[in-house]
Design an enzyme around this catalytic site. Structure first.
Site, short mmCIF file in Angstrom:
data_model
loop_
_atom_site.label_atom_id
_atom_site.label_comp_id
_atom_site.label_asym_id
_atom_site.label_seq_id
_atom_site.Cartn_x
_atom_site.Cartn_y
_atom_site.Cartn_z
N TYR A 72 1.33 -0.70 -0.19
CA TYR A 72 0.16 0.27 0.21
C TYR A 72 1.02 1.13 -0.02
O TYR A 72 1.56 1.79 1.10
CB TYR A 72 -1.02 0.02 0.91
CG TYR A 72 -1.98 -1.07 1.68
CD1 TYR A 72 -2.69 -2.18 0.19
CD2 TYR A 72 -2.54 -1.19 2.69
CE1 TYR A 72 -2.72 -2.95 0.38
CE2 TYR A 72 -3.13 -2.47 2.95
CZ TYR A 72 -3.56 -3.19 1.06
OH TYR A 72 -4.47 -4.79 1.76
N LEU A 219 -18.30 -3.68 0.33
CA LEU A 219 -20.02 -2.23 -0.69
C LEU A 219 -19.36 -2.17 -2.02
O LEU A 219 -18.42 -2.04 -2.73
CB LEU A 219 -20.51 -1.16 -0.29
CG LEU A 219 -21.49 -0.48 -0.66
CD1 LEU A 219 -22.94 -1.48 -1.27
CD2 LEU A 219 -21.33 0.89 -0.13
#
Length: 288
Positions: A72, A219
């Site tokens: 990341y 989501l």
């Protein structure tokens, strides 16, 4: 039951807890630190000071499990975590991952060679200012390297005291079983949400075998339709669709350890508030 209307901030502990490896208990509402980087999960975030505030606020709200990875940024997320939180408060678990190279923004290439995994682990320990990681996860099983060599490297890290517990990411039941024949595994991190349940057999396996299941991308875009079941649940409770999605994950299985990520304090507070949402039987039937 809708969100409480009291002035007190929601606490991550309202989600309940889960124990990793029989000796490491954390709240099931955690935080994923992938978004504390630049566009394409590459380079510095637009607002590093806000990223620091997000991490500190997460701990204030009772989050005691933070998930990151050397890829990341690369490196950036781990560096910001140390800047914001070191020396770490008692009980805070920092989990990281290794096994992916980053040739550029939004580009991810597996590298499971044992010597690479060792270099990345040592780098993670240095950046996070730790002598031992509570949870180290193989970000991907590299198809170009024999799987047992990758699992064997993880076993060596654990035997050397560099890591306490080990996990896998984006794996099926057969791969988990293969890894567990070489080294103890306590967690699995796979793509999973109300609209994408490809890994439901792994959720069931994790619950049955006492592993934590850590869903990423909680989501999906298809779940925010105005007439969808998540939207209907959100309207019934007066909450956001994202909160409904997180509440569903927590209700769906006691193995769930959710790690919603954000670079905004406001969004963080909304996410953690989902720990207090209790979906009804009607909601759960509607969501299937």
């Amino acid at each position: 039951m809708s969100l409480p209307r009291s002035a007190a901030p929601a606490q991550a502990a309202a989600a309940g807890s889960i124990t990793l490896g029989g000796d490491l208990t954390v709240n099931r509402m955690g935080f994923g630190a992938m978004r504390l980087t630049g566009e394409g999960i590459w380079g510095e975030p637009r607002d590093r000071a806000e990223a620091v505030r997000v991490l500190r606020r997460a701990v204030e709200l009772g989050v005691d499990f933070i998930d990151t990875a050397d890829s990341y940024g690369p490196d950036v997320s781990e560096e910001i975590i140390a800047e914001a939180l070191h020396p770490y408060p008692s009980g805070l678990v920092i989990a990281t991952k290794g096994g992916l190279l980053r040739p550029g923004p939004d580009r991810w290439v597996p590298n499971g060679r044992p010597e690479h995994l060792r270099r990345q682990l040592e780098g993670s320990l240095r950046r996070l200012r730790l002598e031992r990681l509570d949870l180290y996860q193989l970000h991907r099983i590299d198809p170009k390297v024999p799987a047992d060599e990758q699992f064997g490297a993880l076993r060596e890290f654990q035997q050397e005291g560099l890591v306490r517990h080990l996990g896998l990411s984006e794996v099926g039941v057969e791969e988990i079983d293969a890894a567990r024949r070489v080294v103890p595994i306590v967690s699995v991190q796979n793509l999973y949400n109300a609209g994408d349940r490809k890994w439901e057999p792994v959720v069931e396996y994790s619950e049955r075998e006492g592993l934590a299941f850590i869903p990423w991308f909680p989501l999906s875009a298809g779940d925010i339709e105005e007439d969808g079941p998540l939207a209907r649940a959100a309207r019934r409770h007066g909450i956001t669709v994202y909160q409904a999605a997180l509440a569903w994950l927590l209700a769906h299985s006691p193995a769930m350890l959710v790690i919603p990520g954000t670079s905004s304090v406001r969004h963080l507070e909304e996410n953690v508030a989902a720990a207090e949402v209790r979906l009804t039987e009607e909601d759960l039937r509607d969501l299937g």
